[in-house]
Design a protein around this motif. Sequence first.
Motif, short mmCIF file in Angstrom:
data_model
loop_
_atom_site.label_atom_id
_atom_site.label_comp_id
_atom_site.label_asym_id
_atom_site.label_seq_id
_atom_site.Cartn_x
_atom_site.Cartn_y
_atom_site.Cartn_z
N SER A 160 18.22 16.39 37.66
CA SER A 160 19.63 17.03 38.07
C SER A 160 19.27 17.66 39.17
O SER A 160 19.21 16.67 40.10
CB SER A 160 19.40 18.33 37.80
OG SER A 160 18.43 19.05 38.21
N ALA A 219 14.85 23.75 40.73
CA ALA A 219 15.19 22.99 41.33
C ALA A 219 16.96 23.70 42.07
O ALA A 219 16.94 23.76 43.04
CB ALA A 219 15.22 21.83 41.88
N ASP A 220 17.79 24.62 41.25
CA ASP A 220 18.94 24.59 41.73
C ASP A 220 19.97 24.06 41.53
O ASP A 220 20.60 23.67 42.52
CB ASP A 220 19.20 26.07 42.49
CG ASP A 220 18.39 26.99 42.20
OD1 ASP A 220 18.58 27.62 40.81
OD2 ASP A 220 17.24 28.20 43.06
N LEU A 221 20.03 22.48 40.79
CA LEU A 221 20.48 21.59 41.18
C LEU A 221 21.71 21.63 40.30
O LEU A 221 21.36 22.22 38.68
CB LEU A 221 20.25 20.79 41.14
CG LEU A 221 19.17 20.11 43.01
CD1 LEU A 221 18.11 19.08 42.65
CD2 LEU A 221 20.01 19.71 43.94
N PRO A 222 22.79 21.37 40.37
CA PRO A 222 23.90 21.03 39.28
C PRO A 222 23.73 19.75 38.30
O PRO A 222 22.62 19.09 38.34
CB PRO A 222 25.18 20.76 40.20
CG PRO A 222 24.88 20.37 41.39
CD PRO A 222 23.15 20.71 41.63
N PRO A 223 24.10 20.01 36.92
CA PRO A 223 23.33 18.41 36.26
C PRO A 223 23.86 17.39 36.57
O PRO A 223 24.78 17.32 37.84
CB PRO A 223 24.97 19.10 34.95
CG PRO A 223 25.53 20.51 35.16
CD PRO A 223 25.28 20.59 36.15
#
Lengths: 425, 365
Positions: free
Chosen positions: B288, B268-272
Amino acid sequence: MIVKKEMIAMLLAGGQGSRLGILTENMAKPAVSFGGKYRIIDFPLSNCINSGVDTVGVLTQYMPLRLNAHVGIGIPWDLDKNVGGVSVLSPYEKIENTEWYTGTANAIYQNLAYMESYNPDYVLILSGDHIYKMDYEAMLDFHKENGADVTIAVMPVPMEEAGRFGIMITDEEHRITDFEEKPAHPRSNLASMGIYIFSWETLKKALVENADQPNLDFGKHIIPYCRDNGSPLYAYEFNGYWKDVGTLTSYWEANMELIDIVPEFNLYEEFWKIYTRSTSNVPQFFGPDSKAERSIIGEGTEVLGKVYNSVIGCNVEIGEGAVVSGSILMNGTKIGRGARLDKVITAEDVIVGDGAVLGQGEDIPNDTRPDIYRDGLVTLGEGTVVPPGVSIGRNVMIAGKTEAADYPHGRLESGRTLVKEGDAQ
Amino acid sequence: MAGGNSRRMKELSKRRAVCAMPVAGSYRSIDFALSSMEFSRIQKVAVLMQYNSRSLNEHLASSKWWDFGRKQGGLFLFTPSFADAHSQWYRGTADALAQNISFLKNSHEPYVVIASGDCVYKLDYNEVLEYHVQKQADITVVVKDMPETFNVERYGTVQMDEDGRIRDFVEKPVIASSNTISCGIYVVRRRLLIDLLEKCAEENRYDFVQDVLIRYRGLKRIYGYRLASYWSNIASVDDYYRTNMDFLDPSIRDYFFKQYPEVHSKVADLPPAKYNVNVNIRNSLLSSGCIVNGTVENSVLFHQVYVGNNCVIRNSLILNDVYIGDNTIIENCIVESGDTIQENSCYKGENGIRIVIEKGERYTI
């Protein structure tokens, strides 16, 4: 094959970053974790692909294993390209004059053939140790508009801090008239960010003519050479967030800035995503008696205890009753039940035993490296084991699989350094 | 098989095929079958889809997450294609396979695994294949013994003899004579499958269960392989809710998340996830990209959920990309992905699970 890339990037990632102490024992600084799930190199790499720069040479030298594994063929950043993409460039043997990369520009010089193979018009020089988001394409437009041979990204810093940086003196048209390295009496507050765009012919000529210069360096040799030859040098002013994470203290501060309610450096914006190689896809779990406040937490982490003001990586376990505050826990750290951590940095795969207390006591300077392990931070190297029940002071560094016997009366006083030889890995 | 829709999913299936339903915070239902194929070292996978396939297509846009993007094999997506006046939608599972029979004919692998994409499990299909070969079966069906209390009404039930051969197969029984159900996973020799499918097509028969398994159960050696590990079908609102809540159980979480092999999904390439002040989270899963300011209990929050100040979320599933305004209470609900919940609202499922679909206007935060 016909190959043409307007601009390629060369990312200097070979330095140790010794001021990060034990964190760079096993890896180069760009491979060090940042912001929970990221590594420092993710920021320039993501900037490249977001700016449309799809050809990146990553120059490695110091402890490259972790960096190589992370960069791989560039899939996370979409840099796995048919033509271009990411290439890891390490020093190599030659028929004559085999040498390590002896300076920033020397490393680039040794890879002239790599750059030439892409037939570039411009080369972007980056370093792998800063946290920022920047559109290099806008910088390139600036470079072209001004007919520059060299454009140096600069950022305004408070005048009283200017003495710590390379300072650019510019005229009203942003043309660089002079520069000075760490001046005692700065004449300007525009600090060089270590980001350069060179027109290819200018760069090539400067590198070849200075090839015999020992420790060939951009700041010390190449930029002065270009100025002396009358090449137009311009300063591109950048006003966003930019953080050098060169010391443990600045590294800790930059991490802590991410947990502000609306952080100055915002990872949650939809455009300009930061990409990284994800180690886990698993959601994080909070137990029945857990708590998390003002913290960011990565995938796969299990919080059964309490977390305040901390940056937590992926696949971390925080046991029941444990309290973690003001800390950075990197991927794979395991905190035992009832342990208490205050201002602790744990490198990857650290194990802290049940009931251990870290970061408690007076602020006594570190006995071996007071310049690195300071400001009350406790730093644990990769794979460190802390036995259950011990108490550890501030400004402490520990590495290796320590046992209860290493802690007289169960206590390691503030300012101490404890390294177990042989098994620091 | 990822074509299906289910009326039992109520409003949730308006948006997507069942196989694309988000599961366990950061997965989609089909990830479990695809990951099982990946670690079974199956290199050639065809996904047959038909109903509302946009979500599914988006999810399968790259085959790299399951490592199917190889020179040998690959991930193939088959939707009904309309070539002439006789073209048809997929009229059933057997028809879907029959319409793509050239893919089966052009392959060279001796066996075919047929699996549905709406089940949550991990299975090495090679174990089923070994059993299949050992029993000299024509078709092997993966089956599971369910507890007495389990309602088998929407499943196929089987009766097996001592050797494991299936003697009777009843689809969706009103009165159940057996609590052993079919998991919708089959192993069959490719040549035989082609023959069976061609025969079905000639006779205008379209359903794999009815027209192959049930019709041929006397003639062919159809065996049942008993699955001992976790398996759950999500194709009704209650089952979907229960399956997600199962992941709050440490042993189930451990089985899927910590034991080999891993379940893979699109990255997903999402931030924490981020937790601000006055946050209370108990016994919950979060993914995330979430930003939480309120209270969350016994719930699963999927990717990119924003929970405002003083909110209370209990016993609920909040699907991807939901914005929940301040002072909102949500209990016993499934909140559809992309929802924007206005501040000061209250949603409670009184008798069972309430599905919340709110397309409020969203202001950028």
